[in-house]
Design a protein around this motif. Structure first.
Motif, PDB file in Angstrom:
ATOM      1  N   PRO A   6      49.394  54.060  36.291  1.00  0.00           N
ATOM      2  CA  PRO A   6      48.418  53.969  37.384  1.00  0.00           C
ATOM      3  C   PRO A   6      47.367  52.889  37.143  1.00  0.00           C
ATOM      4  O   PRO A   6      46.969  52.197  38.081  1.00  0.00           O
ATOM      5  N   GLY A   7      46.936  52.723  35.915  1.00  0.00           N
ATOM      6  CA  GLY A   7      45.973  51.680  35.601  1.00  0.00           C
ATOM      7  C   GLY A   7      46.538  50.296  35.845  1.00  0.00           C
ATOM      8  O   GLY A   7      45.857  49.406  36.355  1.00  0.00           O
ATOM      9  N   PHE A   8      47.797  50.094  35.500  1.00  0.00           N
ATOM     10  CA  PHE A   8      48.455  48.819  35.720  1.00  0.00           C
ATOM     11  C   PHE A   8      48.585  48.535  37.214  1.00  0.00           C
ATOM     12  O   PHE A   8      48.329  47.412  37.657  1.00  0.00           O
ATOM     13  N   PHE A  12      46.869  45.517  39.230  1.00  0.00           N
ATOM     14  CA  PHE A  12      47.700  44.578  39.985  1.00  0.00           C
ATOM     15  C   PHE A  12      47.196  44.426  41.417  1.00  0.00           C
ATOM     16  O   PHE A  12      47.038  43.310  41.911  1.00  0.00           O
ATOM     17  N   PHE A  13      46.934  45.537  42.087  1.00  0.00           N
ATOM     18  CA  PHE A  13      46.513  45.475  43.479  1.00  0.00           C
ATOM     19  C   PHE A  13      45.112  44.893  43.632  1.00  0.00           C
ATOM     20  O   PHE A  13      44.841  44.169  44.587  1.00  0.00           O
ATOM     21  N   VAL A  17      44.567  41.552  45.847  1.00  0.00           N
ATOM     22  CA  VAL A  17      43.659  41.509  46.990  1.00  0.00           C
ATOM     23  C   VAL A  17      42.600  40.429  46.795  1.00  0.00           C
ATOM     24  O   VAL A  17      42.299  39.658  47.717  1.00  0.00           O
ATOM     25  N   ILE A  18      42.051  40.330  45.594  1.00  0.00           N
ATOM     26  CA  ILE A  18      41.061  39.280  45.318  1.00  0.00           C
ATOM     27  C   ILE A  18      41.725  37.902  45.420  1.00  0.00           C
ATOM     28  O   ILE A  18      41.141  36.967  45.980  1.00  0.00           O
ATOM     29  N   VAL A  48      52.335  36.692  43.178  1.00  0.00           N
ATOM     30  CA  VAL A  48      51.874  35.735  42.169  1.00  0.00           C
ATOM     31  C   VAL A  48      50.413  35.982  41.822  1.00  0.00           C
ATOM     32  O   VAL A  48      50.035  36.003  40.647  1.00  0.00           O
ATOM     33  N   SER A  49      49.565  36.182  42.835  1.00  0.00           N
ATOM     34  CA  SER A  49      48.152  36.425  42.547  1.00  0.00           C
ATOM     35  C   SER A  49      47.944  37.784  41.882  1.00  0.00           C
ATOM     36  O   SER A  49      47.035  37.935  41.070  1.00  0.00           O
TER      37      SER A  49
END
Length: 69
Positions: A6-8, A12-13, A17-18, A48-49
């Motif tokens: 869950p931390g990963f 990632f999200f 988003v940033i 990719v981001s």
């Protein structure tokens, strides 16, 4: 292993988003300066981001600048 997942995913999200927000604002800035380079807001740029963070966004712009040379 399941405690780390869950931390990963959250990390990632958040990076994705940033990164997408950065792509949007950089595209707007370049458009305002009349520089014809833009990175699309699509699934590839999201992944990719999310995976590479800010360096990934820089990589996408580097590829686009290389394509116009």
């Amino acid at each position: 292993m399941s405690e780390r997942r869950p931390g990963f995913l959250v990390n990632f999200f958040v990076r994705a988003v940033i990164g997408m927000a950065m792509i949007f604002f950089v595209n707007e800035f370049l458009s305002m300066k009349e520089i014809q380079v833009s990175v699309g807001l699509n699934a590839v740029s999201f992944v990719v981001s999310g995976a590479l963070g800010i360096p990934g966004v820089g990589l996408l712009y580097g590829i686009m600048f290389y394509n116009i040379m």
